[in-house]
Design a protein around this motif. Structure first.
Motif, short mmCIF file in Angstrom:
data_model
loop_
_atom_site.label_atom_id
_atom_site.label_comp_id
_atom_site.label_asym_id
_atom_site.label_seq_id
_atom_site.Cartn_x
_atom_site.Cartn_y
_atom_site.Cartn_z
N ARG A 88 0.84 -1.21 0.00
CA ARG A 88 0.00 0.00 0.00
C ARG A 88 0.87 1.25 0.00
NH1 ARG A 88 -4.21 -2.63 4.22
NH2 ARG A 88 -5.48 -3.71 2.65
N ARG B 24 -1.82 -8.01 -6.60
CA ARG B 24 -2.83 -7.43 -7.48
C ARG B 24 -3.96 -8.44 -7.70
NH1 ARG B 24 -3.89 -3.60 -11.31
NH2 ARG B 24 -1.86 -2.61 -11.23
N ASP C 263 2.55 -4.53 -9.81
CA ASP C 263 2.23 -5.67 -8.95
C ASP C 263 3.33 -5.85 -7.92
OD1 ASP C 263 0.92 -7.91 -7.92
OD2 ASP C 263 0.78 -8.92 -9.86
N GLY D 289 -6.31 -9.26 -4.76
CA GLY D 289 -7.24 -8.22 -4.34
C GLY D 289 -6.99 -7.66 -2.96
N GLN D 290 -5.86 -8.00 -2.36
CA GLN D 290 -5.55 -7.52 -1.01
C GLN D 290 -5.12 -6.06 -0.99
OE1 GLN D 290 -3.41 -10.34 1.58
NE2 GLN D 290 -3.45 -11.71 -0.18
N VAL D 291 -4.71 -5.56 -2.16
CA VAL D 291 -4.27 -4.17 -2.28
C VAL D 291 -4.90 -3.60 -3.55
CG1 VAL D 291 -2.29 -2.64 -2.57
CG2 VAL D 291 -2.08 -4.66 -1.14
N ALA D 292 -5.40 -2.36 -3.47
CA ALA D 292 -5.94 -1.68 -4.65
C ALA D 292 -4.79 -0.99 -5.38
CB ALA D 292 -6.99 -0.66 -4.24
#
Length: 78
Positions: free
Chosen positions: A43, A71, A58, A74-77
């Motif tokens: 993040r 990526r 990524d 889906g744990q981080v936008a």
């Protein structure tokens, strides 16, 4: 990867002038499940990438026989 390491990633990226960055690291345990620190660091890298204008594509966590894409997970936008 610490905040210091985040600075180092983009220091080199700014010097080399890439269009985007992908970061990767291994887990010595051989299991690629991202840790809480991996997610927090990613993040921070995403935030830093927006500031310097070099997209972070990524963050891959490498295991013995597999990997996890932060990526794709889906744990981080991004």
């Amino acid at each position: 990867m610490s905040l210091y390491a985040s600075r180092e990633v983009f220091k080199d990226a700014i010097r080399w002038g890439p269009h985007a960055v992908v970061v990767a690291h291994n887990h010595p345990s051989g299991r690629p499940e991202p840790s809480r620190e991996d997610v927090v660091t990613t993040r921070r890298l995403v935030e830093a990438s927006a500031i310097v204008g070099i997209p972070l594509v990524d963050h891959l966590v490498l295991g013995r026989d597999s990997y996890v894409s932060l990526r794709e997970s889906g744990q981080v936008a991004f």
